[in-house]
Write an enzyme that holds these catalytic residues in place. Structure first.
Site, PDB file in Angstrom:
ATOM      1  N   SER A   1       0.839  -1.191   0.000  1.00 47.16           N
ATOM      2  CA  SER A   1       0.000   0.000   0.000  1.00 47.16           C
ATOM      3  C   SER A   1       0.881   1.250   0.000  1.00 47.16           C
ATOM      4  O   SER A   1       1.728   1.407  -0.866  1.00 47.16           O
ATOM      5  CB  SER A   1      -0.948  -0.039   1.200  1.00 47.16           C
ATOM      6  OG  SER A   1      -1.943   0.952   1.100  1.00 47.16           O
TER       7      SER A   1
ATOM      8  N   ASP B   1      -5.489  -3.445  -3.322  1.00 47.21           N
ATOM      9  CA  ASP B   1      -4.498  -3.192  -2.269  1.00 47.21           C
ATOM     10  C   ASP B   1      -3.698  -4.424  -1.851  1.00 47.21           C
ATOM     11  O   ASP B   1      -4.252  -5.495  -1.601  1.00 47.21           O
ATOM     12  CB  ASP B   1      -5.253  -2.635  -1.063  1.00 47.21           C
ATOM     13  CG  ASP B   1      -4.342  -2.131   0.042  1.00 47.21           C
ATOM     14  OD1 ASP B   1      -3.115  -2.162  -0.136  1.00 47.21           O
ATOM     15  OD2 ASP B   1      -4.867  -1.711   1.075  1.00 47.21           O
TER      16      ASP B   1
END
Length: 387
Positions: free
Chosen positions: A77, A216
């Site tokens: 991320s 993600d």
């Protein structure tokens, strides 16, 4: 005569021990791991700035960069974005961003990334357009193979239902993973409910089209990618002589620095078993991700700490984490100037805190110790290469 002989034996023993220590340090494999956490990436950004500054002082080199010292840099991320920033080359084949440019990056672009709300209840909170724009602007057409050191950036393919790990070492067998860095960075940051998933395509070794449908990286590796980064290093050990010292999971030959983006125990204080017994899916959905990430991050740290301690190498592993975030600093998408100032202060204050209850050494002292090891190792390898 006997005294002289004893003295010579002592000198030989000292030299042998010193030589062994240098050889051991030279063989060390160095790994940096950076957690996910949105705008809270300011916290590890502050730590990285301190570490790179120490390395520059020790080596008397203002151009020293973190990628010069770590064999593997991994992130998830926002940690994936930081990984790209410090490993993607500029026109001079040096990292396009110094560590002291990370925090200013968040202050400049964070408010725009987390301000383009779609306003849709049933869609992602942000449209992601500005995020993609700034990634393309900063990273250009650079691909994985051009990274200045080994990288490990995770994402999750929602079509194949499998994790996707972007590393240089996988490219020979899976050239389709040689994606553009901006596609990878957007994908690893595309947190469900926050940003739309990302589609892009590359080519296989046969020239066929290979499609990605990614979200993600925390979905694949949770927020703490330390185990992933270690796994990439140990996998390279099977093929790369530079990583040979950690074959058979020899963590004694590894230096691991893991940087968190902060966690909180606030949700523990506001919910009880009696209260949550009445909850349905919606109420659980609002907090379960936070609970899962905190628990998984803790377990990753617990496992790595245990392994390094069992090998009497606890000083080879350093987890830098703030465990007492409060208020707005717990939010991954609060990019107000006031909150970002608080996050920067959290990072600065963290340097002065003890590593643990059992270890009074401050994070600042521990990072200086790590920097010395990284600096000495680099010099040893440079000297060996010059012969």
């Amino acid at each position: 005569m006997a005294t002289t002989k004893s003295f010579l034996i002592l000198i030989v023993m000292i030299l042998a021990t010193t030589s062994s220590t240098f050889a051991s340090l030279e063989e060390m494999v160095t790994v940096l791991s950076i957690d996910g956490g949105g705008v809270k990436g300011i916290i590890p950004g502050t730590i990285l700035e301190f570490l790179e500054g120490q390395l520059q002082k020790m080596d008397n080199n203002a151009d020293a960069r973190l990628a010069d010292y770590f064999d593997v840099i991994g992130g998830t991320s926002t940690g994936g974005l930081l990984t790209a920033m410090i490993t993607t080359p500029n026109e001079n084949n040096r990292p396009f961003a110094a560590a002291n440019e990370i925090v200013p990056f968040y202050f400049e672009h964070g408010p725009h990334i987390f301000n383009s709300s779609t306003g849709q209840f049933f869609g992602p909170k942000y449209d992601g357009k500005y995020l993609m724009q700034v990634l393309q602007e900063k990273l250009g057409e650079t691909r994985v193979h051009q990274a200045l050191t080994e990288v490990a950036i995770s994402s999750f393919d929602i079509k194949t239902n499998k994790p996707v790990i972007f590393t240089k070492s996988n490219l020979a067998k899976s050239p389709e993973l040689d994606a553009k860095m901006y596609d990878i960075c957007y994908s690893t940051a595309a947190a469900p409910t926050y940003f739309p998933p990302h589609y892009f395509a590359t080519n296989t070794i046969n020239g066929d089209k290979y499609e990605f449908n990614l979200v993600d990286g925390a979905v694949a590796t949770v927020a703490d990618p330390a185990l992933l980064s270690v796994s990439v290093a140990t996998r390279r050990a099977q093929e790369d002589p530079a990583f040979a010292s950690i074959r058979s999971l020899n963590y004694k030959k590894m230096l691991l620095l893991s940087l968190g983006t902060g966690t909180t125990s606030e949700f523990d204080k506001t919910h009880t078993a009696e209260e949550t017994a009445k909850w349905g899916a919606l109420q659980w959905m609002l907090v379960i991700q936070q609970m899962t990430e905190a628990a998984s991050s803790y377990m990753t740290d617990y496992y790595l700490s245990t392994v390094f301690q069992d090998l009497h190498s606890q000083n080879n592993y350093l987890r830098v984490q703030e465990n007492a975030l409060t208020g707005t600093t717990t939010k991954a998408d609060d990019a107000s100037e006031a909150n970002m100032e608080l996050l920067a202060q959290v990072g600065e204050n963290l340097l002065k805190k003890p590593v643990s209850k059992d270890n009074p050494e401050t994070y600042e002292e521990a990072l200086k110790r790590f920097a010395k090891l990284l600096s000495d190792r680099k010099k040893l390898r440079a000297n060996k290469a010059s012969y």
